[in-house]
Design a protein around this motif. Structure first.
Motif, short mmCIF file in Angstrom:
data_model
loop_
_atom_site.label_atom_id
_atom_site.label_comp_id
_atom_site.label_asym_id
_atom_site.label_seq_id
_atom_site.Cartn_x
_atom_site.Cartn_y
_atom_site.Cartn_z
N ALA A 18 30.66 55.34 58.88
CA ALA A 18 31.88 55.59 59.66
C ALA A 18 32.85 54.42 59.54
N ILE A 19 32.31 53.21 59.59
CA ILE A 19 33.18 52.04 59.45
C ILE A 19 33.72 51.96 58.03
N ALA A 20 32.85 52.20 57.05
CA ALA A 20 33.27 52.07 55.65
C ALA A 20 34.33 53.09 55.28
N ALA A 21 34.37 54.20 56.00
CA ALA A 21 35.34 55.24 55.68
C ALA A 21 36.72 54.97 56.26
N ILE A 22 36.85 53.91 57.06
CA ILE A 22 38.14 53.60 57.67
C ILE A 22 39.14 53.26 56.59
N SER A 23 40.29 53.87 56.62
CA SER A 23 41.34 53.56 55.64
C SER A 23 41.96 52.23 55.98
N ASP A 24 42.17 51.38 54.96
CA ASP A 24 42.79 50.09 55.19
C ASP A 24 44.26 50.21 55.51
N VAL A 25 44.82 51.42 55.44
CA VAL A 25 46.21 51.59 55.83
C VAL A 25 46.32 51.51 57.34
N GLN A 26 45.17 51.58 58.05
CA GLN A 26 45.20 51.46 59.50
C GLN A 26 45.63 50.05 59.89
N ALA A 27 46.03 49.93 61.14
CA ALA A 27 46.65 48.68 61.58
C ALA A 27 45.65 47.72 62.18
N VAL A 28 46.04 46.46 62.15
CA VAL A 28 45.46 45.47 63.03
C VAL A 28 46.58 45.08 63.98
N GLU A 253 27.08 46.28 64.07
CA GLU A 253 25.70 46.51 64.49
C GLU A 253 25.64 47.19 65.86
N LYS A 254 26.67 46.98 66.68
CA LYS A 254 26.72 47.61 68.00
C LYS A 254 27.56 48.88 68.01
N LYS A 255 27.89 49.37 66.80
CA LYS A 255 28.70 50.59 66.63
C LYS A 255 30.09 50.41 67.23
N GLN A 256 30.61 49.18 67.12
CA GLN A 256 31.96 48.88 67.60
C GLN A 256 32.83 48.47 66.42
N LYS A 257 34.10 48.89 66.46
CA LYS A 257 35.05 48.52 65.43
C LYS A 257 35.88 47.35 65.95
N ILE A 258 35.61 46.15 65.43
CA ILE A 258 36.33 44.95 65.87
C ILE A 258 37.03 44.35 64.65
N PRO A 259 38.26 44.76 64.37
CA PRO A 259 38.98 44.20 63.22
C PRO A 259 39.36 42.75 63.48
N LEU A 260 39.31 41.94 62.44
CA LEU A 260 39.66 40.53 62.54
C LEU A 260 40.96 40.23 61.80
N TRP A 261 41.10 40.77 60.60
CA TRP A 261 42.34 40.58 59.84
C TRP A 261 42.49 41.68 58.79
N GLN A 262 43.71 41.84 58.35
CA GLN A 262 43.99 42.76 57.26
C GLN A 262 45.02 42.12 56.33
N THR A 263 44.71 42.10 55.05
CA THR A 263 45.63 41.61 54.02
C THR A 263 46.13 42.80 53.22
N ARG A 264 47.47 42.91 53.08
CA ARG A 264 48.07 44.02 52.33
C ARG A 264 48.88 43.45 51.17
N MET A 265 48.54 43.83 49.96
CA MET A 265 49.22 43.40 48.75
C MET A 265 49.97 44.60 48.18
N THR A 266 51.25 44.44 47.87
CA THR A 266 52.04 45.57 47.39
C THR A 266 52.94 45.16 46.24
N ILE A 267 53.32 46.18 45.45
CA ILE A 267 54.22 45.96 44.32
C ILE A 267 54.96 47.26 44.03
N ASP A 268 56.20 47.16 43.64
CA ASP A 268 57.02 48.31 43.27
C ASP A 268 56.39 49.03 42.08
N THR A 269 56.43 50.36 42.07
CA THR A 269 55.86 51.14 40.96
C THR A 269 56.81 51.25 39.78
#
Length: 334
Positions: A18-28, A253-269
């Motif tokens: 469940a945690i691994a399926a979280i999309s990184d597009v989600q926010a912190v 381990e406690k079935k809790q989602k505790i985000p700490l940070w998110q890094t987003r790298m982007t570039i024009d297509t």
């Protein structure tokens, strides 16, 4: 296309999946207004730009250049939980486990036909970049990690030019595309979401207010600084991205989602293919992985289309002193 292991740590399998399926597009959470540590974004040399002179080939469309100069964007947001923890160092590193990276195509109008690179290529680049910032992959599944890091990569691919009628000249710049975005509520939301994804809540709020008061042309002319102008321009175009989101493993381990940070790298297509540009994107912005940035960082660097990835010393694109923006009033996109 238009320019454009097994793992057994006592954790129930369904919880990890469940945690691994979280999309990184989600926010912190939106970043603090506190100043980051002095070394958190200090890379590159002050005179590095002087080493990369203008070339006549730079006048050609990006798709025709052998060594085009690209603008890589990177932004790391940290939650209060992440900010309260000491930054890893070479003498006190943090360990992590990561599942397979997830390919994502997002946006209001998804463009078909993308060619994503094999995940193992990107995984190697991400692991190298994280190791440089003292985040170490666990040696095997008998070691308990400090973090779960989830990777996504793909395209934020709405092409606003597709809204132009066939008889119209193809719109290219953000100011030209604005006319069509204003005609479609979903397209406009996509532009704001992309601005928030690339540059954070403050830039997205500046763009939202500019849309309300009809002052987007002023933003694009640099009224809020060159960096905001660059991000707003990119927000009107498709972009490729790689993201990494770190979660506290004790929470997993406690079935809790505790985000700490998110890094987003982007570039024009525009003028590049996903399979040639994502690895250079990681290589040139990896120094910011897991390191809080007060605003988006823009790095100018050439890519080599003859099979080599140019890394070296990134050049942080200089910016004018921006005017203070409004306090972020929205969460980053989910």
């Amino acid at each position: 296309m238009r320019n454009h292991r097994r793992f057994a740590l006592g954790l129930p399998a369904f919880a990890l999946l469940a945690i691994a399926a979280i999309s990184d597009v989600q926010a912190v959470d939106a970043p603090s207004t506190e100043k980051p540590k002095a070394d958190s974004i200090a890379i590159g040399e002050a005179d590095a730009a002087a080493k990369d002179r203008f070339r006549l080939s730079d006048l050609l469309p990006t798709a025709w250049q052998k060594r085009p100069k690209m603008r890589f964007h990177v932004y790391t947001e940290m939650t209060p939980q992440g900010r309260s923890r000491p930054e890893p160092t070479s003498t006190a590193p943090l360990t992590y486990f990561s599942p397979e990276g997830k390919y994502v195509e997002t946006g209001w109008l998804v463009i078909a036909g993308e060619r994503p690179p094999p995940w193992p290529q990107l995984r190697e680049a991400m692991q190298k970049a994280l190791a440089g910032n003292s985040y170490h992959l666990i040696a095997d599944d008998r070691q308990r990690p400090d973090l779960l890091i989830v990777f996504t990569y793909g395209a934020f691919s709405t092409d606003l030019a597709s809204l132009a009628p066939p008889e119209a000249d193809l719109p290219v710049t953000a100011e030209e595309l604005l006319v069509y975005a204003l005609q479609d509520r979903a397209a406009l939301k996509d532009v704001l979401d992309r601005a928030r994804f690339i540059g954070g809540a403050r830039v997205a709020e500046e763009l939202r207010l500019a849309l309300v008061f009809g002052s987007v042309p002023q933003l694009l002319n640099g009224s809020a600084g060159d960096k905001v102008r660059d991000i707003v321009e990119l927000a009107f175009h498709p972009c490729y991205f790689v993201t990494a989101t770190a979660y506290d493993f004790s929470g997993v381990e406690k079935k809790q989602k505790i985000p700490l940070w998110q890094t987003r790298m982007t570039i024009d297509t525009q003028g590049v293919a996903m399979d040639e540009v994502l690895k250079p994107l990681i290589a040139n912005t990896g120094a910011y992985l897991g390191r809080e940035t007060p605003e988006a960082v823009i790095i100018g660097k050439r890519i080599d289309r003859e099979g080599r990835v140019e890394v070296g010393t990134p050049t942080v694109v200089p910016d004018k002193e921006p005017k203070p923006g409004p306090a972020p009033g929205q969460a980053v996109p989910r």
